[in-house]
Structures are given as C-alpha cells and as structure tokens.
Design an enzyme around this catalytic site. Structure first.
Site, PDB file in Angstrom:
ATOM      1  N   GLU A   1      -0.492  26.589 146.878  1.00 12.80           N
ATOM      2  CA  GLU A   1      -0.318  28.043 146.992  1.00 12.80           C
ATOM      3  C   GLU A   1      -1.640  28.768 146.738  1.00 12.80           C
ATOM      4  O   GLU A   1      -1.694  29.763 146.005  1.00 12.80           O
ATOM      5  CB  GLU A   1       0.784  28.527 146.037  1.00 12.80           C
ATOM      6  CG  GLU A   1       2.119  27.866 146.334  1.00 12.80           C
ATOM      7  CD  GLU A   1       3.290  28.382 145.514  1.00 12.80           C
ATOM      8  OE1 GLU A   1       3.080  28.853 144.390  1.00 12.80           O
ATOM      9  OE2 GLU A   1       4.433  28.311 146.033  1.00 12.80           O
TER      10      GLU A   1
ATOM     11  N   ASP B   1      11.968  23.904 145.021  1.00 10.82           N
ATOM     12  CA  ASP B   1      11.403  24.861 144.076  1.00 10.82           C
ATOM     13  C   ASP B   1      12.505  25.520 143.253  1.00 10.82           C
ATOM     14  O   ASP B   1      12.721  26.722 143.391  1.00 10.82           O
ATOM     15  CB  ASP B   1      10.612  25.910 144.861  1.00 10.82           C
ATOM     16  CG  ASP B   1       9.723  26.742 143.960  1.00 10.82           C
ATOM     17  OD1 ASP B   1       9.660  26.449 142.757  1.00 10.82           O
ATOM     18  OD2 ASP B   1       9.101  27.686 144.467  1.00 10.82           O
TER      19      ASP B   1
ATOM     20  N   GLU C   1      13.951  32.439 137.997  1.00 10.84           N
ATOM     21  CA  GLU C   1      13.438  32.978 139.259  1.00 10.84           C
ATOM     22  C   GLU C   1      14.479  32.978 140.370  1.00 10.84           C
ATOM     23  O   GLU C   1      14.685  33.982 141.038  1.00 10.84           O
ATOM     24  CB  GLU C   1      12.200  32.168 139.694  1.00 10.84           C
ATOM     25  CG  GLU C   1      11.652  32.601 141.037  1.00 10.84           C
ATOM     26  CD  GLU C   1      10.380  31.862 141.440  1.00 10.84           C
ATOM     27  OE1 GLU C   1       9.917  30.994 140.674  1.00 10.84           O
ATOM     28  OE2 GLU C   1       9.853  32.169 142.525  1.00 10.84           O
TER      29      GLU C   1
HETATM   30  C1  GCV Z   1       3.323  30.132 139.306  1.00  8.79           C
HETATM   31  C2  GCV Z   1       7.003  29.168 142.952  1.00  8.79           C
HETATM   32  C3  GCV Z   1       6.918  30.525 142.322  1.00  8.79           C
HETATM   33  C4  GCV Z   1       5.484  30.863 141.950  1.00  8.79           C
HETATM   34  C5  GCV Z   1       4.955  29.752 141.028  1.00  8.79           C
HETATM   35  C6  GCV Z   1       5.067  28.422 141.747  1.00  8.79           C
HETATM   36  C7  GCV Z   1       4.625  27.255 140.882  1.00  8.79           C
HETATM   37  O1  GCV Z   1       6.357  29.168 144.199  1.00  8.79           O
HETATM   38  O2  GCV Z   1       7.452  31.475 143.192  1.00  8.79           O
HETATM   39  O3  GCV Z   1       5.477  32.108 141.310  1.00  8.79           O
HETATM   40  O4  GCV Z   1       3.615  29.990 140.684  1.00  8.79           O
HETATM   41  O5  GCV Z   1       6.409  28.205 142.109  1.00  8.79           O
HETATM   42  O6  GCV Z   1       5.480  26.573 140.351  1.00  8.79           O
HETATM   43  O7  GCV Z   1       3.434  27.031 140.757  1.00  8.79           O
END
Ligand code: GCV
Length: 702
Positions: free
Chosen positions: A307, A386, A414
């Site tokens: 990411e 995720d 989340e």
């Molecule tokens: C901290 C998901 C979340 C991100 C998070 C990522 C991760 O994509 O939406 O906010 O980043 O996981 O676990 O690194």
C-alpha cells in the site's frame, strides 16, 4: 508508578471493586524487582481501600525448604513468592516442594505461575517476577473464590511468548486517516498536537489493563510510517523511551514500526538496498543507539512493499533479504523484527480475472520459507484478505514450517462496525485459532503461532483504544481488547467464559442488583453479535461490500471496479468469486489437504465461505436447504431484527448500569440499528434487482 486515572476515564476491567477480595486479606509479597514492586503496589492500594494489609517477608535464614513451621508473627492469607520459596512461610515452602516434585524447575517459565491453597493460605508461586504479576491479575479475576476452602493446584503459563498489540497511531494528524488510522475512539493516548503527551498516566493505566488481560508487548506507531513517525527511530527516540518507562512496570515491552527507507530518509544514504554494506552498518548503528536508551526494547515492525510503503522490491531484493538486515541489527540485543506478510498489488485491473488479492501473500512468501533469520517473525493477517467479518484462514499459516509466524487479528473494528456496532469478536478469533489447517489430526492455527519446540511468533492485534473516556468509543468494545489478551494467553478459552470474566470485572459492584441481570443481558446482546453483524452485511463470505476509503456502511459495488481488488462478480445469474483450481484463480491450491479439496468442491465448501470460493447461481441450494438468494434475504431481515432485540434488551438496563455507560451504548445501538437497516435494504434491493427473484416470504424489498 501512578495508577490514579482522571475521574472522567472509565476504569474498564480494573475498577477498584475488582480488588475487594485481595484488598481485605493479610498478604505477603516476597521477591525483588520492578514487577514484584508492582504486585506490592497493587496490593497496597487495594488494602488501603478494603482494610487488609500487605507485608515484606521476614524469612528465617536457617529454615530448610520443606520447613513446616509457620513464620514468626503474622499469619498470612495470601502469599506471593518466587521459587525457591524455602525461606518463606509454611504455605509457600510446602507448595514449592510439591511443585518441584511434580513439575521440575523451569516448568513455569518467564511468565507462568502456580496457584495453590495450602493450610488456609492462597499461594502464588512463580519462577520469575512476571509470573507473580500475572498471578495477581488471575486472583483479581477469581475474586473470593481464590480463597475457597479447597482449590486444586493450578499451573498457568501462556500458550505463546509474544502477545502484542499494534497501534496504528500517528504523531501528527494525518490529513485523510486522522491521528489513529482506523481508530474509532478519538485521538492517540500517546501523542497530542504533534508531540508526546506530557502526562502519560493514561499510557500507564493502559499497560496495567493490558497486563491484566495477558498482553506483553506494544508497538506504539502506525505501520504506515510517515515522515514525523519515522523519526521516532532516531532524534525522537526519547518519546519511545518514555513510553517504555511507564509500560515496564507492567511487563510490557515497547516495539516500534520503522520505515524500510529509513537509511535514505533519516540516514542520508543514497540507497536502502538491504545488501549494501553501508545500509547494513546504518541499521546496526541505529539499533545499537536504540538499545542504549531502551535496554529492553522489543524490536521493529515493518510493513514493506505494501500500500505504498517502501520495501526490498524497490532494489530487486526479496523480503527475506529485507527482513534479515533488520534482524541482524537486532540480534545482538535479543530483539525481533515483525515483518508483515500483507503484501499485494493495490493497482490491479478489475478486467484482469487472473489477479487475485487472496493469493498474494502466499505467492510472495511461501517460496521464502527457511530463508528468514531466527529473530524474524512473519506477521500474517489471519485471513488472506483484510479482516473481513468472514474469511478462510490465510494459507500462509500452513505454508512456512521453517519460519516463525505470528497471526495478526484486528481488534479495532475497521470492517466490523467501527465501534459503533456491538460486535464481540472473540468467537471469530477462537474459531480461527482452533482451525486445523492440515485437518483434524494436525496442529491448529494457535499451535503454529505458539511454535514447536522453538518459539513461535505469537499473536498480534491492532488495538482499538484512543483518548475517549471509555477507551474504545463503544464501551462494549472493551470486551474485544480484553478477550484478545486472554485468548493470546490461552487460545483454548471459551469466548463466552471470557465475556463472563469481563462482565464480572467491569461491572463489579457497579450495579445495585449485583452483576446477575447485567451478565444475562450482556450475554444476550454480545454472545452472538459477530454472527448478527455477519448476517446483515456482505453475504456468505464474499466480503468487502463497504464504502471505499472509510469502510463504514454498505456499498455493494464500491470496490467492484477499483484497483484495490476484492470483487464479487454479481450479475443477473449469480454471485461469488471463482477461486478454484479447475476454473478460477487457483487460490484453493494454496491450502494443504484436506482443505484444498474441501474448498474446491461446491458440494463440500462450507456455506459461510461459499461465495469466497465459488461463483454460483442464485438458485443454488445451500447445505442449510435454502437457496443463495433466499438466504441473503432471510439473513438480512433476521440480522436487523436481532439488532432491534439487542437494543430493547439494553434499554432494560437503564438504572442498572452506570448512566454514562448506558447513554453511550444506547446512542451506539441506535446507530447500529439505522446502519443495519441500511445494509439490509441495500443488499436485498441490489440482489433483487440483479436476480429478479422475489422474497419467498413476500417481505418488502425496495
Ligand atoms: C495501516 C488495511 C487498512 C489500512 C491498514 C492496512 C494494513 O488496508 O485499511 O488502513 O494500514 O490494512 O494492515 O497495513
């Protein structure tokens, strides 16, 4: 050590009343060291409130280990002692003898403890100070029953050595993600206005709560390491040292998320190539300085090539090359690197049916098994995607027998209602931990995390706390934080029993009618709340039907045509992702037998994961006898009814629980009901419009 919280902060599962049984006894604490002092301090506070007393030992140096004579002077009701306990009062010495005869030295390890009742004295015996601290909190959980007439001897030790919480906290408020990424409980308890908080009382109180659950490590900053946070490794290291100072008395080690590009961004080197000597030297020197300020520093957490975070791919190197350079720097000091396996292509093309985000971690990491240093812990999200409300386990967990693996959970909600919805997650984690990737005769996920004869990587979770007065936004979300620690300590615990403990502790003495009515109501509301959440959101394991970006509320096609992946492929005939070897992405082939075949076949695939693995017609009949489309309608109507019932049940606790807690939970349940109705209506309308199939029970679909 300051354990006095401001009045407006909720005491969570350690209200003073929870210490009544201990605080009204005559106790003796023997041993030395910071953690023994913590035990003493806790008992002194409790005794000041409840009239008991706590003492230092008065050993008679000439007393042999099996001495039977009572200690001179006071007769104690409770004794905490380190092995060997020979010089201590009768009870501890006698228990020590039995313990050594039965178990032998070393059986308790660094954190284990033994609890026994002998000659009307309750004895906690440990081989190291951390054991006494865990023993203390165990007694808090037991309350009066720790002093019952008879009690069989109990030996407790954690299933896994590392039980860690990751904070996704930013020092500066991030323009999109705010201060705590995916945080639903206000600002950070560590930072405010771009600086370390002056008053760290909350951080200390947090450490105390975590220790009482069983957690022993905390990583203090976001895995997405922005410019300010990167500097925590160098010129802002003092902040981390300050956190370590207040967490140390609770046996909690501090870890830090670092950027793989740090040699360039902080060190001014031209490269961060892990095979470059200058880079290796920079990590070694920087790490040495870290240990000079924090001698018990735990280690680094790294999100690389994920990411947008930098990583070894940028230099044509493997993730083993990347992780090992940090591991080598940490090794002389006993530190570990948690290297995250959350690596996938977030710039994919939805038209390309061959790319499958679920496959990514296994594709990247399984070939590297055996190439990581012993102090690298590969941190694997429990599912391949995720943290959706339902996923299979990540096949990486079963693919790397020569690598230390940690399994990562998400306590912050989340994708499970963002702490506006009640969603008790322990039943879900317990299912994952008890899952046997090689079939019933093989080890479970919990056993993989615990490791074999050598240490495993343990369990990690993303924390859900912030500076909110209730810690977690939703007061009932405290139960998830508590349960993570308890399951990390002992993955075999029954989630309902853990909830019971949490209720007893949190509401100890808080309700006029005793905890009975609260306990019944909270079990009714929380026991099944994860499944209720699953019912009114994305169906049958398909996942990700949330609003892109913030991930709250329904948006069936939100991710369907984006570069992030995770599609559902619904059309007029059917829905689901074909991940079979026969005709799909081949993801089923990443599992060992029997699961590779169980998931491959539509007949044997469990209903709750059907759409994760298969694209099926709406008329497909599930094992439960319902068609897919009717199941979607039924679960969505049921889920909303269950939320309405939860809300009613909570109403009846008005005047029974603290009014502040009651009002906050009521407000959240109103929102949960509104949101569940929105989910029901959007999901049902979407699939009715696609399929044209009416609800067999004629209910209203918009
Ligand atoms: C901290 C998901 C979340 C991100 C998070 C990522 C991760 O994509 O939406 O906010 O980043 O996981 O676990 O690194």
């Amino acid at each position: 050590m300051n354990t006095v919280l401001p009045n407006d902060v909720h005491p969570a599962w350690l209200p003073p009343e929870a210490f009544r049984a201990l605080g009204s006894r005559r106790s003796l604490v023997c041993g030395e060291g910071t953690l023994v002092d913590t035990v003493r301090h806790e008992l002194a506070l409790a005794c000041a409130r409840y009239g008991g007393s706590t003492d230092q030992p008065h050993p008679r140096p000439d007393a042999p280990p099996s001495d039977d004579r009572p200690a001179a002077g006071t007769s104690y009701e409770l004794v905490f002692a380190l092995v060997p306990a020979g010089l201590l009062p009768i009870a501890a010495a006698a228990v020590d003898v039995v313990y050594r005869r039965r178990h032998g030295a070393g059986a308790l390890g660094e954190e284990g403890f033994l609890l026994a009742r002998h000659a009307e004295v309750t004895v906690v015996l440990a081989e190291a100070p951390a054991g006494l601290l865990h023993g203390l909190f165990h007694l808090v959980r037991l309350g009066e029953s720790a002093f019952g007439l008879t009690r069989p001897m109990e030996l407790h030790r954690p299933a896994t050595r590392l039980r860690m919480l990751d904070h996704w906290d930013n020092v500066d408020v991030h323009p999109v993600m705010g201060q705590v990424e995916r945080g639903y409980a206000g600002g950070s308890i560590f930072w405010q206005d771009g600086a370390r908080r002056e008053d760290l009382t909350r951080v200390g109180a947090y450490g105390r709560l975590l220790a009482a659950g069983g957690v022993n490590a905390v990583s203090v900053n976001n895995v997405n390491v922005h410019a300010t946070e990167a500097r925590l490794l160098t010129d802002r290291l003092g902040d981390v040292a300050a956190f370590a100072d207040v967490l140390r008395p609770y046996g909690i080690r501090v870890h830090l998320s670092v950027s793989f590009a740090a040699p360039v961004t902080l060190g001014g080197l031209p490269t961060a190539d892990p095979l470059d000597d200058g880079v290796r030297g920079w990590w070694a020197d920087t790490t040495k300085q870290v240990y000079e300020s924090i001698p018990d520093f735990g280690g680094y957490v790294v999100k690389a090539d994920s990411e947008g975070q930098p990583g070894p791919f940028g230099y044509g190197r493997s993730h083993a090359d990347g992780a090992n350079v940090l591991a080598d720097a940490l090794a002389p000091f006993g530190g570990v690197v948690h290297w995250r396996a959350f690596v996938y292509n977030h710039r994919q093309d939805w038209r390309d049916r061959s790319t499958d985000r679920a496959r990514a971690a296994h594709d990247h990491f399984a070939p590297l098994d055996g190439q990581f240093r012993d102090n690298v812990i590969l941190q694997v999200k429990h599912g391949p995607m995720d943290f959706q409300p339902r996923e299979p386990i990540s096949p990486v967990i079963a693919a790397m027998p020569r690598t230390r693996l940690a399994v990562e959970f998400q306590v912050t909600q989340e994708y499970t209602g963002q702490q506006r919805h009640v969603c008790y997650l322990a039943p879900w984690w317990s299912e994952v931990l008890g899952f046997a990737p090689w079939g019933d005769d093989g080890p479970t996920v919990a056993a993989v995390a615990a490791g074999g004869p050598a240490d495993g990587g343990g369990l990690v979770a993303v924390s859900n706390v912030g500076d909110d007065p209730f810690w977690t936004g939703h007061p009932l979300a405290q139960a998830n934080l508590y349960a993570f620690g308890r399951l990390a300590w002992d993955p075999r615990l029954d989630p309902a029993a853990v909830l019971d403990e949490w209720i007893e502790l949190t509401f100890a003495g808080a309700s006029p009618g005793g905890p009975g009515p609260v306990r019944r109501a909270l079990h009714a509301i929380m026991d099944d709340s994860w499944r209720t959440y699953e019912r009114y959101t994305a169906p049958l394991g398909v996942g990700f039907m949330v609003r892109p970006g913030h991930h709250y509320g329904p948006d069936v096609d939100g991710y369907e045509y984006t570069p992030w992946g995770t599609y559902h492929f619904a059309d007029r005939d059917g829905v689901g992702v074909d991940r079979t070897r026969a005709s799909g992405t081949g993801f089923t082939g990443q599992f060992p037998p029997p699961w590779r075949d169980v998931y491959e076949s539509i007949e044997s695939c469990p209903d709750e994961l059907l759409l994760f693995f298969h694209h099926v017609p709406y008329g497909h009949v599930l094992h439960n006898g319902s068609t897919v489309i009717q199941h979607i309608y039924d679960t969505h109507f049921d889920g909303v009814e269950q939320v309405a019932a939860m809300r009613q049940r909570w109403e009846r606790l008005a005047g029974v629980v603290d009014p502040g807690v009651h009002a906050r939970v009521r407000e959240r349940l109103d929102e949960q009901l509104r949101c569940a109705e929105e989910w029901r209506d959007q999901i049902n309308a979407y699939f009715f419009r696609k399929s044209g199939v009416p609800d067999a029970r004629g209910r209203r679909i918009h």
